[in-house]
Design a protein around this motif. Structure first.
Motif, PDB file in Angstrom:
ATOM      1  N   GLU A  99     -12.108  -7.351   6.807  1.00 43.62           N
ATOM      2  CA  GLU A  99     -12.077  -7.365   5.338  1.00 43.62           C
ATOM      3  C   GLU A  99     -10.681  -7.050   4.812  1.00 43.62           C
ATOM      4  O   GLU A  99     -10.245  -7.593   3.808  1.00 43.62           O
ATOM      5  N   LEU A 100      -9.975  -6.176   5.518  1.00 41.11           N
ATOM      6  CA  LEU A 100      -8.665  -5.753   5.027  1.00 41.11           C
ATOM      7  C   LEU A 100      -7.558  -6.710   5.431  1.00 41.11           C
ATOM      8  O   LEU A 100      -6.642  -6.975   4.669  1.00 41.11           O
ATOM      9  N   ALA A 155      -2.053   3.997  -6.949  1.00 41.60           N
ATOM     10  CA  ALA A 155      -3.273   4.507  -7.569  1.00 41.60           C
ATOM     11  C   ALA A 155      -4.453   4.410  -6.615  1.00 41.60           C
ATOM     12  O   ALA A 155      -4.660   3.391  -5.983  1.00 41.60           O
ATOM     13  N   ASP A 156      -5.207   5.496  -6.519  1.00 45.30           N
ATOM     14  CA  ASP A 156      -6.506   5.410  -5.851  1.00 45.30           C
ATOM     15  C   ASP A 156      -7.492   4.751  -6.813  1.00 45.30           C
ATOM     16  O   ASP A 156      -8.252   3.880  -6.438  1.00 45.30           O
ATOM     17  N   TYR A 184      -2.703   1.095  -0.634  1.00 49.71           N
ATOM     18  CA  TYR A 184      -4.122   0.924  -0.980  1.00 49.71           C
ATOM     19  C   TYR A 184      -4.703   2.240  -1.490  1.00 49.71           C
ATOM     20  O   TYR A 184      -4.182   3.309  -1.177  1.00 49.71           O
ATOM     21  N   PRO A 185      -5.808   2.178  -2.203  1.00 43.53           N
ATOM     22  CA  PRO A 185      -6.461   3.414  -2.663  1.00 43.53           C
ATOM     23  C   PRO A 185      -6.856   4.320  -1.494  1.00 43.53           C
ATOM     24  O   PRO A 185      -7.205   3.823  -0.419  1.00 43.53           O
ATOM     25  N   PRO A 233      -9.537   6.027  -0.769  1.00 42.93           N
ATOM     26  CA  PRO A 233     -10.821   5.841  -0.077  1.00 42.93           C
ATOM     27  C   PRO A 233     -10.751   4.743   0.988  1.00 42.93           C
ATOM     28  O   PRO A 233     -11.436   4.833   2.012  1.00 42.93           O
ATOM     29  N   VAL A 234      -9.912   3.739   0.767  1.00 47.38           N
ATOM     30  CA  VAL A 234      -9.774   2.679   1.766  1.00 47.38           C
ATOM     31  C   VAL A 234      -9.042   3.220   2.983  1.00 47.38           C
ATOM     32  O   VAL A 234      -9.464   3.021   4.132  1.00 47.38           O
ATOM     33  N   ARG A 235      -7.950   3.945   2.736  1.00 47.01           N
ATOM     34  CA  ARG A 235      -7.188   4.503   3.860  1.00 47.01           C
ATOM     35  C   ARG A 235      -8.037   5.503   4.630  1.00 47.01           C
ATOM     36  O   ARG A 235      -8.024   5.526   5.856  1.00 47.01           O
ATOM     37  N   GLU A 262     -11.309   5.618   4.902  1.00 49.67           N
ATOM     38  CA  GLU A 262     -12.349   4.933   5.670  1.00 49.67           C
ATOM     39  C   GLU A 262     -11.749   4.274   6.910  1.00 49.67           C
ATOM     40  O   GLU A 262     -12.344   4.306   7.996  1.00 49.67           O
ATOM     41  N   ARG A 296       0.667  -1.268   6.138  1.00 47.91           N
ATOM     42  CA  ARG A 296       0.132  -2.238   5.176  1.00 47.91           C
ATOM     43  C   ARG A 296      -0.845  -1.587   4.207  1.00 47.91           C
ATOM     44  O   ARG A 296      -1.026  -2.051   3.092  1.00 47.91           O
ATOM     45  N   PHE A 348     -17.680  -1.696   1.615  1.00 45.90           N
ATOM     46  CA  PHE A 348     -18.253  -0.347   1.551  1.00 45.90           C
ATOM     47  C   PHE A 348     -17.929   0.337   0.230  1.00 45.90           C
ATOM     48  O   PHE A 348     -18.608   1.263  -0.186  1.00 45.90           O
ATOM     49  N   VAL A 369      -3.151  -3.792  -5.275  1.00 45.85           N
ATOM     50  CA  VAL A 369      -2.577  -2.772  -4.395  1.00 45.85           C
ATOM     51  C   VAL A 369      -1.069  -2.997  -4.308  1.00 45.85           C
ATOM     52  O   VAL A 369      -0.566  -4.047  -4.699  1.00 45.85           O
ATOM     53  N   LYS A 422     -15.498  -4.811  11.294  1.00 44.09           N
ATOM     54  CA  LYS A 422     -15.837  -5.423  10.005  1.00 44.09           C
ATOM     55  C   LYS A 422     -14.806  -5.031   8.931  1.00 44.09           C
ATOM     56  O   LYS A 422     -14.324  -5.889   8.185  1.00 44.09           O
TER      57      LYS A 422
END
Lengths: 573, 319
Positions: A190-191, B181-182, A327-328, A330-332, A334, A323, B258, B244, A186
């Motif tokens: 999304e990414l 930036a996070d 990204y922030p 928390p995304v990496r 997760e 890629r 999430f 991003v 999932k």
């Protein structure tokens, strides 16, 4: 205006009873059971099973499911299993909670599953696998033949209790295992858009017990190819006569030693969970058929193919990380969390099967068979495998009264009944369809949209053409030849060796997380799953085109007469 | 503008004399406080960098622009790039790489213009920003575009209509590390809606700040009391989009589900920002608007400027 009598008025809060076909009588021991929705799991249990198999595949499995539901606070109160006309029906007892309590439970459930997803590898390697292995040792060290009948009865109780625990572990693993893979899929969509299949490519190329078994068999076939008399014997002898034939010459005897070693390691299993069928160790015919199939493939290097799969996966993972670099965190984080968990989960989705479904249940079968031998020995049953038509309680009772026992008529009647119900098409659901149920997929919905096109779930990408090989059992599948499309109701892990031979696989049941899909991706062959109708609609030898990206199977029969070179298109496309 | 130190004022009071000035000035050098040399934006960031964490960077000064403009034809929008521009940019870019421990650091390239009177000419409408520029060639190209943006017929026409001087605009270019930036945030040391000056309002969301500034995301909102630095209001929104650093530029993408309703800031982070906001407000002598971001739990300031919209109303309130 006339008012309908109260009891015939449709009430949206009361479910509708499901009518049963006349050839499928249902008697509910507990009338309350009729209000539940009972479904038949055609993926794992397409056929009727005798009582002793149901004691494991029904009762023990059901208790395992219920234990996992409690452990993870899944949204069901209990899991029930019923043995109806030989078939295994499954019902989830719904929870009766207020919306607020239900929401709180969902939150706790998510937390518990999340915690288990994060510790999947540790839970397995530090807690569960050692426990499973300890249990296997217990069975292996028990001398069945030397045991007195009263010892055996005690051992049976212990065996059933231990089997329960194995199934508990099985489902304690299954929930986070499937959760990890599905959550990763999932997030990946999304990414990066794409499909779940694109996501699952990042999970392939890890070795597991089932692949190792397939490679070991392949290795065995290379040995056979290298020794001419062995190759000749394997090639020119019917599968059932090969072992005696090999015994007659020294190279053959040497090969049998290696075959035996393979079976000791990987042959403690049969087809699926069919405890009432011989394991490969007892009857290696299907293994030998696979060996014969491999002989015709002199130039494959499965180890290299796995290495290539590993390399391909590493590239995809690196590309995904590149890629996500912008990204922030928390995304990496997760992504890494779920990638790691899902990669372990894919390995465990095969390994757990080796340890629990195969090895564990092989040991349970040995205990049952020992009772069969004792009972047949005193004439209480005709044949050893009549024991599967008795219940665990009947086995335990037999221990106290072995001398004067006659269970022949009982076993024969049950066997006949099961054979009779094996010929009918069991209803997919029984009991009561809930009124306010969530939209559920029709259990019988055919997926054919055109006479020559069948839809299913896209399980592994690629396009392949080849003649259909319809297999209703592993025995039938033994006839599979290189370049053919394997079409089956379902493909359990014991069918894995066939993936090295098949050009593509098509199933009636199963999804893209099923064993068949996982292994097809490892082997890089197209797979279309859950077509509902493939084994019914297709005929043996019919030319098929399997598109594992679109999830379609096209029957090429309606093509106009083709030139003789039509066969060129066969094989990998 | 912010209050200048004695030294800065002395620097500013003198007539612009950049004939022999350096082409490259780093943000953490005192020369970079000079708006005539680096433009108002870079000068203000340079002052900020004295006491607060600001991503490292350098300015390609107005002196470099002057040298590049020799032979440029404003009327036709032609700009002849100096032959050594590539070499001029390469060295500081690689130095910047060494600072960020990356061979080819991603940078933001921004024009920072000055008119003859020394004021920031950003209002000319030609303020160019190129985010996530990677590699010397790309940086040179972005610098060229910053310079050119003041020479296009469109820009000239605009300035003509606005009654702004056509000649004499000089463009410095700021090249600054793009810190991924996070979380990004905009801090107002006054409530821009109610005008209340006893609280600090923070907007925060995932990724680079463009989605907050551009209004494409509804950010989380924190209100922090100036009196005791306590969080007095917290509104967590569903943050659907984020900017991003992609392969090229800074695409706006969907926030994975999430993360959408997860608070972008920990309360301690909101308080940390509020504390810095208070300090900067004290230095400026008026409420300020700060753009900042967190990367690996470290706070970086990207901009600080006075809140202009507040003035009229609060002046009335104070009377």
């Amino acid at each position: 205006m006339e008012t309908l009598p109260r009891d015939t008025q449709p009430d949206p809060f009361v479910g509708t009873p499901i009518e049963t076909p006349p050839d499928f009588p249902v008697h509910w021991d507990n009338p309350a059971d009729e209000s539940l929705l009972w479904t038949l799991d055609r993926v794992h249990w397409p056929r009727p099973m005798p009582p002793l198999v149901f004691a494991i595949a029904g009762d023990a499995v059901g208790r395992g499911l219920a234990a996992a539901a409690r452990a993870y606070e899944l949204p069901i109160a209990d899991v029930r299993m019923a043995h109806i006309n030989g078939y295994r029906y499954h019902a989830n007892v719904p929870l009766d909670l207020t919306p607020a309590v239900a929401a709180a439970r969902r939150g706790r459930s998510r937390e518990r599953l999340r915690a288990a997803i994060g510790r999947l590898d540790t839970l397995w390697s530090v807690e569960w696998l050692p426990e499973i292995q300890e249990r296997l040792k217990y069975w292996e060290s028990f001398d069945l033949e030397a045991a007195s009948i009263s010892d055996l009865v005690v051992h049976l109780q212990e065996t059933l209790a231990r089997a329960d625990r194995l199934w508990e572990i099985h489902f304690l693993l299954a929930s986070p295992m499937h959760g990890a893979i599905s959550e990763f899929g999932k997030l990946h969509i999304e990414l990066f858009c794409g499909s779940k299949l694109d996501a699952y490519r990042l999970l392939t190329g890890f070795d597991n017990k089932i692949l190792r078994a397939a490679r070991a068999l392949w290795q065995l076939s290379r040995q056979a190819v290298a020794v001419e008399p062995v190759r000749r014997a394997l090639k020119g002898t019917p599968p059932t006569e090969i072992v005696p034939a090999l015994r007659t010459f020294p190279e053959g005897q040497a090969f049998l030693v290696d075959l035996r070693a393979y079976l000791e390691e990987y042959g403690q299993r049969g087809e699926g969970l069919s405890l009432d069928h011989p394991s490969w160790l007892e009857d290696p015919t299907s293994v030998i058929e696979n060996l014969q199939g491999y002989l015709a493939q002199p130039d494959r290097d499965l180890a290299a193919e796995l290495a290539a799969s590993t390399e391909g996966r590493d590239l995809l993972v690196a590309e995904a990380r590149r890629r996500l670099a912008g990204y922030p965190a928390p995304v990496r984080d997760e992504f890494e969390f779920l990638l790691n968990a899902a990669q372990h989960a894919v390995v465990l989705s095969e390994d757990h099967n080796f340890w629990i479904d195969a090895r564990g249940m092989y040991q349970v079968r040995r205990v049952f068979l020992e009772f069969g031998k004792r009972l047949a020995g005193v004439g209480a049953i005709e044949r050893v495998d009549d024991v599967f038509y008795l219940t665990p309680v009947e086995l335990a009772d037999a221990g106290s009264n072995l001398a004067n026992l006659d269970l022949r008529a009982l076993a024969a009647a049950r066997r006949a009944e099961m054979e009779r119900f094996g010929l009918i098409d069991p209803p997919p659901a029984l009991g009561t369809r809930p009124a306010m149920s969530r939209a559920s997929r029709s259990a019988t919905g055919a997926h054919a949209v055109a006479p020559d096109l069948i839809w299913g779930s896209a399980g592994s990408t690629g396009i392949a053409r080849g003649p259909a090989r319809i297999a209703h059992s592993l025995e039938e599948a033994g006839r599979l030849r290189r370049g053919e499309v394997l079409v089956a109701q379902t493909l359990s892990s014991s069918w894995t060796p066939l993936f090295a031979t098949a050009a593509a696989v098509v199933t009636d049941t199963g999804g893209i997380l099923s064993h068949a899909a996982v292994v097809a991706r490892e082997y890089g062959i197209p797979a279309v799953l859950g077509t509902s109708v493939a084994t019914v609609m297709m005929h043996e030898g019919q030319p098929l085109e399997v598109d594992g990206q679109q999830g379609t199977v096209r029957i090429l029969h309606s093509a106009p007469p083709v030139p003789a070179a039509a066969g060129d298109g066969y094989g990998h496309g | 503008m912010s209050a200048f130190s004695e030294r800065e004022r002395a620097l500013l009071d003198g007539p612009p004399a950049h004939e022999g000035s350096r082409s490259i000035v780093w943000l953490d050098e005192i020369e970079c406080h000079d708006p005539f040399l680096v433009g108002g934006k870079a000068a203000s960031l340079s002052r900020l960098a004295e006491h607060y964490p600001v991503p490292p960077g350098f300015s390609l000064t107005t002196a470099a622009f002057d040298r590049a403009s020799v032979g440029a034809s404003v009327e036709t929008g032609q700009l002849i790039l100096p032959p050594n521009l590539h070499a001029e940019v390469r060295e500081p870019y690689h130095q910047l790489g060494a600072l960020c421990e990356m061979e080819n650091p991603a940078v933001a390239v921004r024009s920072s213009a000055v008119d003859e009177d020394g004021t920031d000419a950003a209002f000319a409408g030609q303020h160019e920003t190129f985010l996530n520029v990677v590699g010397v060639d790309a940086v040179v190209y972005a610098v060229r575009n910053c310079w050119l943006s003041f020479h296009t017929p469109h820009a000239i026409e605009y300035r003509r209509k606005q009654g702004l001087p056509i000649e004499g605009v000089r463009v410095a270019v700021l090249v600054q590390q793009l810190v991924v930036a996070d979380v990004s945030a905009v801090v107002f040391t006054a409530n821009p809606v109610t005008g209340a000056r006893d609280e600090i309002v923070i907007n925060a969301s995932w990724g680079l700040g463009e989605s907050i500034v551009g209004g494409t995301v509804t950010p989380d909102t924190y209100r922090v009391s100036k009196g005791n630095l306590a969080v007095v209001g917290r509104q967590i929104s569903k943050k659907r989009h984020m900017t991003v650093a992609g392969d090229s530029g800074t695409p706006e993408v969907e926030v994975p589900s999430f993360l959408r309703t997860r608070p972008a800031l920990a309360e301690a982070q909101a308080v940390e920002m509020a504390r810095i906001g208070l300090a900067l407000e004290a230095e400026a002598g008026r409420p300020v608007d700060i753009e900042c971001e967190y990367h690996a739990q470290k706070l970086y300031l990207l901009q600080c400027r006075p809140i202009t919209t507040l003035d009229a109303r609060s002046a009335c309130e104070e009377e």
